[in-house]
Enzyme design. Structure first.
Site, PDB file in Angstrom:
ATOM      1  CG  ASP A 133      -2.093  -1.017   0.946  1.00  0.00           C
ATOM      2  OD1 ASP A 133      -2.550  -1.130  -0.212  1.00  0.00           O
ATOM      3  OD2 ASP A 133      -2.501  -1.690   1.904  1.00  0.00           O
ATOM      4  CG  ASP A 194      -7.609  -4.060  -2.289  1.00  0.00           C
ATOM      5  OD1 ASP A 194      -7.958  -5.147  -2.781  1.00  0.00           O
ATOM      6  OD2 ASP A 194      -8.034  -3.650  -1.210  1.00  0.00           O
ATOM      7  N   GLY A 252      -8.097 -18.433  -5.981  1.00  0.00           N
ATOM      8  CA  GLY A 252      -8.624 -17.180  -5.484  1.00  0.00           C
ATOM      9  C   GLY A 252      -9.286 -17.375  -4.137  1.00  0.00           C
ATOM     10  CB  THR A 254     -12.865 -13.339  -0.112  1.00  0.00           C
ATOM     11  OG1 THR A 254     -13.145 -11.932  -0.111  1.00  0.00           O
ATOM     12  CG2 THR A 254     -13.572 -13.997   1.065  1.00  0.00           C
ATOM     13  NE  ARG A 266     -12.770  -0.873   0.235  1.00  0.00           N
ATOM     14  CZ  ARG A 266     -13.365  -1.345   1.315  1.00  0.00           C
ATOM     15  NH1 ARG A 266     -14.668  -1.191   1.467  1.00  0.00           N
ATOM     16  NH2 ARG A 266     -12.707  -1.969   2.266  1.00  0.00           N
ATOM     17  CD1 TRP A 270     -10.065  -2.271  -4.020  1.00  0.00           C
ATOM     18  CD2 TRP A 270      -9.753  -0.129  -4.572  1.00  0.00           C
ATOM     19  NE1 TRP A 270     -10.010  -1.540  -2.846  1.00  0.00           N
ATOM     20  CE2 TRP A 270      -9.820  -0.230  -3.163  1.00  0.00           C
ATOM     21  CE3 TRP A 270      -9.566   1.125  -5.154  1.00  0.00           C
ATOM     22  CZ2 TRP A 270      -9.689   0.891  -2.320  1.00  0.00           C
ATOM     23  CZ3 TRP A 270      -9.446   2.238  -4.318  1.00  0.00           C
ATOM     24  CH2 TRP A 270      -9.507   2.107  -2.930  1.00  0.00           C
ATOM     25  CB  SER A 384     -13.213  -5.815   6.874  1.00  0.00           C
ATOM     26  OG  SER A 384     -13.261  -7.240   6.855  1.00  0.00           O
TER      27      SER A 384
HETATM   28  N1  GLY Z   1      -7.343  -1.625   0.220  1.00  0.00           N
HETATM   29  C1  GLY Z   1      -8.058  -2.132   1.328  1.00  0.00           C
HETATM   30  C2  GLY Z   1      -9.518  -1.975   1.201  1.00  0.00           C
HETATM   31  O1  GLY Z   1     -10.044  -1.573   0.174  1.00  0.00           O
HETATM   32  O2  GLY Z   1     -10.176  -2.251   2.187  1.00  0.00           O
END
Ligand code: GLY
Length: 418
Positions: A133, A194, A252, A254, A266, A270, A384
């Site tokens: 990040d 992301d 894959g 999550t 989200r 992204w 989250s």
């Molecule tokens: N990049 C972390 C999120 O979107 O929660």
């Protein structure tokens, strides 16, 4: 440096005396009408950013609000309360740079420039840099001031952050590891969607230095995501794992979606924005196609009010919370995609859908719309749900992308920081 780029005239946007630029003049009648429509929203948002500067000064709020108020970022390990740590602090100066461009109010530039100094310090001190990040953080905190004011110290810090980020590039998979130590068996070889938004820091470093390794990393990482993180039905995995020894694609999963096979809203947003940006950086047609596919799926899974539920597997009547931050990211991503989409009809559809989403946010998801007092620009996001973090709250990235979407539609030649 204090001059707003292209600053040359006065205006009264958001009720203060300010300097504005020719960029505030919309290019055509349709855009002018939209810009005028959005002006009160810009004013209300700028007022909240101003209030947050007074409240937090040079410290950092937490990732999300608690009951619509941002607490100070909690102390953690060696970091005191309010410290510059974790992945969301760059959205604070990011909002301030946008607010400066939108209003010309010097207070915003000064606050953002002080944060740039703190991000330079964070980089020099090596504090909490072992994350992909760095792209989110340093694009907004340091590339933005370089672009807007020519700040050389910020440029140096952003280049150092890009160099550090390259340390997470894994051969033979050709991906940048998202989370954790590089020798953590749980995280080694894992990337997340992301990460597409972290690539622009590397593309910018390539532009600045001419060092091919940056461009190669972006090309390989984004090609891997286009091939593996986008599913056959155009939905996306949140995270994808590669074998760190052989480089083989594995599976894959999550972390923040409803399930490994669901489509985290989200993440899909992204994907729209990130693939559209990386298409422009690499010229790779597969990334344009990936952006289109992400957009088409996202738009086909919106509820009646155009603001996505936190996972696109849910719709009206499921009783699930919205993620307004996904909507704000998508509004920006659709606008970006529309600008590069070669098919005119598709471009118009993406542009129109982005405006529709932004209008829905302004009309139904802001403190002004709801008549609530909040220091978030945008209400009703989910950080989250599986982790129980920031459910139906404001969040720093939602606020940033909401303001970016407003800038995109009210500053005629606004140039992205990414
Ligand atoms: N990049 C972390 C999120 O979107 O929660």
């Amino acid at each position: 440096m204090s001059a707003c780029p292209n600053a040359d005239q006065t205006d009264t946007r958001d009720g203060t005396t300010m300097t504005t630029s020719p960029a505030h003049v919309a290019p055509d009648a349709g855009a002018s009408t939209l810009a005028r429509e959005l002006t009160p929203a810009v004013g209300a948002a700028a007022q909240i950013v101003r209030r947050n500067i007074a409240r937090f000064a040079d410290e950092y709020p937490d990732d999300t609000t608690h009951h619509n108020r941002y607490p100070l970022r909690p102390a953690s390990g060696p970091f005191p309360e309010g410290a510059n740590r974790d992945w969301t602090t760059g959205f604070v100066p990011g909002q301030q740079w946008l607010a400066w461009q939108l209003t010309g109010d010097e207070q915003f530039r000064a606050a953002a420039a002080r944060h740039a100094l703190d991000f330079e310090r964070r980089q020099r001190a090596g504090e909490d840099l072992d994350t992909h990040d760095l792209g989110f953080l340093y694009t907004l905190a340091c590339v933005a001031p370089w672009r807007l004011t020519g700040d050389q110290d910020a440029r140096a810090a952003a280049l150092a952050a890009a160099d550090h980020l390259m340390g997470r590039f894994l051969e033979p998979a050709g991906i940048i590891q998202a989370w954790g130590d590089l020798d953590d068996p749980e995280q080694r070889g894992r990337t997340i969607i992301d990460s597409l938004m972290n690539m622009p820091l590397l593309s910018w470093a390539f532009e600045q230095t001419g060092e091919q390794r940056y461009a190669d990393a972006v090309r390989r990482h984004t090609a891997q995501l286009a091939e593996h993180i986008v599913r056959a039905d155009d939905s996306t995995f949140h995270t994808f794992h590669w074998d760190p020894v052989t480089g083989q694609p594995l599976r894959g999963t999550t972390a923040q979606g409803a399930g490994d096979d669901s489509c985290w809203a989200r993440g899909q947003a992204w994907g729209i924005y990130g693939f559209a940006l990386n298409f422009q950086a690499t010229g790779s047609q597969e990334l344009l196609v990936a952006a289109e596919r992400c957009a088409d799926y996202f738009l086909a899974h919106l509820p009646a009010d155009h603001v996505a539920f936190w996972d696109l597997d849910f719709t009206d009547g499921d009783g699930q919370p919205r993620d307004s931050s996904a909507a704000a990211i998508a509004a920006c991503g659709l606008h970006e995609l529309a600008r590069v989409e070669p098919d005119g009809a598709r471009a118009d559809a993406y542009a129109g859908a982005g405006v529709q989403i932004l209008r829905a946010l302004v009309a139904g998801y802001t403190p002004a719309a709801e008549g609530v007092d909040s220091d978030a620009l945008l209400l009703h996001a989910v950080y989250s749900l599986p982790a129980g973090w920031g459910i139906d709250e404001g969040c720093l990235w939602g606020d940033y992308f909401y303001l970016e979407a407003l800038a995109r539609h009210t500053l005629a030649d606004w140039k992205r920081y990414w």
